[in-house]
Design a protein around this motif. Structure first.
Motif, PDB file in Angstrom:
ATOM      1  N   SER A 102       7.535   3.144  83.116  1.00  0.00           N
ATOM      2  CA  SER A 102       6.158   2.766  82.795  1.00  0.00           C
ATOM      3  C   SER A 102       5.321   2.620  84.069  1.00  0.00           C
ATOM      4  CB  SER A 102       6.151   1.454  82.008  1.00  0.00           C
ATOM      5  OG  SER A 102       4.835   0.995  81.801  1.00  0.00           O
ATOM      6  N   GLN A 160      -0.554   8.689  86.878  1.00  0.00           N
ATOM      7  CA  GLN A 160      -1.873   8.935  86.281  1.00  0.00           C
ATOM      8  C   GLN A 160      -2.974   8.897  87.335  1.00  0.00           C
ATOM      9  OE1 GLN A 160      -2.829   6.208  83.131  1.00  0.00           O
ATOM     10  NE2 GLN A 160      -4.730   7.255  82.579  1.00  0.00           N
ATOM     11  N   LYS A 204       2.053   5.023  85.340  1.00  0.00           N
ATOM     12  CA  LYS A 204       0.716   4.555  85.694  1.00  0.00           C
ATOM     13  C   LYS A 204       0.314   5.025  87.095  1.00  0.00           C
ATOM     14  CE  LYS A 204       0.920   0.501  82.687  1.00  0.00           C
ATOM     15  NZ  LYS A 204       0.965  -0.973  82.586  1.00  0.00           N
ATOM     16  N   ALA A 258      -4.685  -0.052  87.447  1.00  0.00           N
ATOM     17  CA  ALA A 258      -3.688   0.545  86.558  1.00  0.00           C
ATOM     18  C   ALA A 258      -2.438  -0.313  86.452  1.00  0.00           C
ATOM     19  CB  ALA A 258      -3.327   1.943  87.064  1.00  0.00           C
ATOM     20  N   LEU A 259      -2.110  -1.045  87.533  1.00  0.00           N
ATOM     21  CA  LEU A 259      -0.877  -1.839  87.571  1.00  0.00           C
ATOM     22  C   LEU A 259      -1.140  -3.336  87.460  1.00  0.00           C
ATOM     23  CD1 LEU A 259       0.867   0.103  90.493  1.00  0.00           C
ATOM     24  CD2 LEU A 259       1.345   0.313  88.050  1.00  0.00           C
ATOM     25  N   TYR A 290       5.960  13.617  84.793  1.00  0.00           N
ATOM     26  CA  TYR A 290       4.520  13.375  84.885  1.00  0.00           C
ATOM     27  C   TYR A 290       3.752  14.526  85.532  1.00  0.00           C
ATOM     28  CZ  TYR A 290       6.161   8.776  83.630  1.00  0.00           C
ATOM     29  OH  TYR A 290       6.775   7.730  82.979  1.00  0.00           O
TER      30      TYR A 290
END
Length: 257
Positions: A150, A157, A154, A109-110, A205
């Motif tokens: 951002s 998520q 991530k 993801a990163l 989130y």
């Protein structure tokens, strides 16, 4: 006359012989009585020994049965312990596999983030996501930057895909003192930064607050020496620590007890 004397002598001799025989019988009777007493005492002693042997045999039999039962219980306990250890080992292996999968998901993801700014690793069954100060915050501030949003999105998520996971957000500073109208010291700064990240993960989130803990560590767990600029920069960081799921092992221990 002579004939009568001879007869008297014979009678007297017979009487004397009879007396000797009577005396002999008496002596033999006494000897038999003594012998009988000895035999009776021997019989009683033998009976005592027989009874003692019977008692000892009963005791030994009981001890033997008790020992056999004890050995059986020990063997059963050893079997249970072995099974328990195997179950723990399977649990640990399963936890390590889950941690490794989580690390891979986070790194995926990163993948577009500079490695110097985000570091992900496993240590002692915990997963650590370390995000640099320059990525998350402005200098001396606990306001989260737009760029950091951002990155946190991530991370969130991946964390939202594992709702059973609990984690700790730690703020760390260097040893340079800070004090202004909003911040008292490095303890205050590190705590405010951790709280700021937790608040964003919750409000932006939708991560459940029950899963998160915010903690300030100030300057006291440095990664590098604070004598250099680069060392101080490395020490200014925020860590997300994904904790081992100890409840699984506590459940195993409860079953064992």
């Amino acid at each position: 006359m002579r004939g009568e004397q001879e007869k008297y002598a014979q009678l007297n001799s017979s009487y004397a012989q009879s007396q000797r025989e009577v005396e002999k019988c008496r002596n033999e009777k006494d000897e038999l009585a003594v012998r009988n007493a000895q035999l009776t005492a021997s019989v009683e002693n033998l009976n005592k020994q027989v009874n003692m042997l019977r008692d000892n045999n009963s005791t030994l039999s009981h001890i033997s049965n008790t020992r056999a039962e004890s050995i059986k219980k020990s063997m059963d306990n050893m079997g249970s312990t072995d099974a328990f250890i195997r179950e723990l080992q399977r649990g640990i292996a399963r936890k390590d596999s889950l941690s490794m999968a989580l690390v891979m998901n986070l790194k995926g993801a990163l993948s577009d983030i500079n490695d110097e700014d985000v570091n992900i690793q496993i240590d002692k069954s915990a997963v650590y996501i370390s995000i640099s100060d320059k990525l998350l915050f402005k200098s001396g501030s606990y306001d989260v930057t737009e760029r950091a949003m951002s990155v946190l999105g991530k991370v969130a998520q991946v964390l939202n895909s594992k709702p059973e996971i609990e984690f700790l957000v730690e703020g760390h500073t260097d040893n340079v003192p800070i004090k202004n109208s909003c911040i008292l010291d490095n303890w205050d700064l590190s705590t405010k930064r951790a709280t700021a990240v937790v608040r964003i993960l919750q409000t932006q989130y939708k991560i459940s607050p029950a899963r998160m803990t915010a903690a300030g560590r100030s300057e006291f767990i440095p990664l590098q020496n604070n004598d250099t600029v680069n060392g101080r920069a490395s020490n200014r960081r925020t860590r997300i620590v994904i904790l081992p799921q100890l409840d699984q092992f506590l459940q195993l221990l409860e079953k064992k007890s």
